[in-house]
Design an enzyme around this catalytic site. Sequence first.
Site, mmCIF file in Angstrom:
data_model
loop_
_atom_site.group_PDB
_atom_site.id
_atom_site.type_symbol
_atom_site.label_atom_id
_atom_site.label_comp_id
_atom_site.label_asym_id
_atom_site.label_seq_id
_atom_site.Cartn_x
_atom_site.Cartn_y
_atom_site.Cartn_z
ATOM 1 N N LYS A 142 23.735 -28.211 14.932
ATOM 2 C CA LYS A 142 22.808 -28.310 16.138
ATOM 3 C C LYS A 142 23.305 -28.274 17.578
ATOM 4 C CE LYS A 142 18.801 -31.129 17.650
ATOM 5 N NZ LYS A 142 17.793 -30.037 17.999
HETATM 6 N N1 PMP Z 1 14.749 -26.343 13.588
HETATM 7 C C1 PMP Z 1 15.200 -26.308 14.822
HETATM 8 C C2 PMP Z 1 15.908 -25.265 15.539
HETATM 9 C C3 PMP Z 1 15.357 -27.643 15.793
HETATM 10 O O1 PMP Z 1 15.874 -27.573 17.152
HETATM 11 C C4 PMP Z 1 14.731 -28.869 15.179
HETATM 12 C C5 PMP Z 1 14.911 -30.110 15.812
HETATM 13 N N2 PMP Z 1 15.919 -30.668 15.737
HETATM 14 C C6 PMP Z 1 14.458 -28.616 13.803
HETATM 15 C C7 PMP Z 1 14.470 -27.655 13.361
HETATM 16 C C8 PMP Z 1 13.909 -29.609 13.115
HETATM 17 O O2 PMP Z 1 14.872 -30.743 12.938
HETATM 18 P P1 PMP Z 1 14.761 -32.507 12.693
HETATM 19 O O3 PMP Z 1 13.686 -32.695 11.941
HETATM 20 O O4 PMP Z 1 15.770 -33.028 12.084
HETATM 21 O O5 PMP Z 1 14.485 -32.841 14.231
#
Ligand code: PMP
Length: 305
Positions: free
Chosen positions: A158
């Site tokens: 991320k």
């Molecule tokens: N895809 C992307 C590109 C994101 O930025 C996020 C948010 N973090 C998610 C999916 C969902 O991830 P999470 O459920 O861990 O927040």
Amino acid sequence: MWDRDGKIWMDGEMVDWRDAKVHVLTHTLHYGLGVFEGVRCYETATGPAIFRLQEHTDRLFNSAHILNMSPTWSRDEIMQAHIDIVKANGLKSCYIRPLFYYGAESMGINPAPLKTHGMIAAWEWGAYLGKDGMENGIRIKTSSFTRHHPNVVMTRAKAVGNYPNSILAKSEALACGFDEALLLDTEGYVAEGSGENVFIINGKTVMTPPLDSALDGITRNTVIMVLKELGLEVVEQRFPRDAVWIADEAFFTGTAAEVTPIRELDGRTIGKGTAGPITKEVQKLYFDVVHGRYPKHHEWLTPVK
Ligand code: PMP
């Protein structure tokens, strides 16, 4: 955003919100290498609790490892700092944003002389895609921007630099009158939203794309685990955009987006054109889990004490 009372954790210190600043030569600002998380804290019957803090912290450190950053804090110290920042700001329910970034110690592409800095902020944040969207579903558009190829940026991380792609897609969708974008991978299959993973439902089968170019979402993982425990079939499989058009139901998941129903893609209604019944169930279940009303997964809640 910067002009408010409160504290922000910066490199181990609680700094006044308005003073939490970096130099303009901050490396991450110029070259986009940094890693972050989005975490939520919810009210429960026994007080505020941070949802899946361990998993978010693990992903943060994994992202740092992928990008060769060297945070000097342990995972436990970072988790404690999350708890401290919620307490320091007197919040009961909030969004928490940790970030590891490079400083202004030197300029140029080579990151070797740079120090990995850290910050954690927390603030109140309601429904990311709007209250009406949560109730009735959102309208989305297939993006003209392709999601990342796993050999261009590292899709398991991320990372700050992965997000201009999301911003372009989101801005395009909004400018065209939609609520959110759906990005396809480099081969044309559905990948994810600009900040959400995506699911479709046909009958009692729930389907979501594999993690080739989509982020390994913690909400995605939560929903898959809980649905499997309830006996539903969850399949991780590629599908094209027209599979979404003809699905019975569709929804997005994300820490910010939680479980948001999708009622339309590219001008085609999905199912009955409203939030589907299984999606509503999933959404209710998710809120039960995060608010501590689902005893099976109390281990996902870190109390803020
Ligand atoms: N895809 C992307 C590109 C994101 O930025 C996020 C948010 N973090 C998610 C999916 C969902 O991830 P999470 O459920 O861990 O927040």
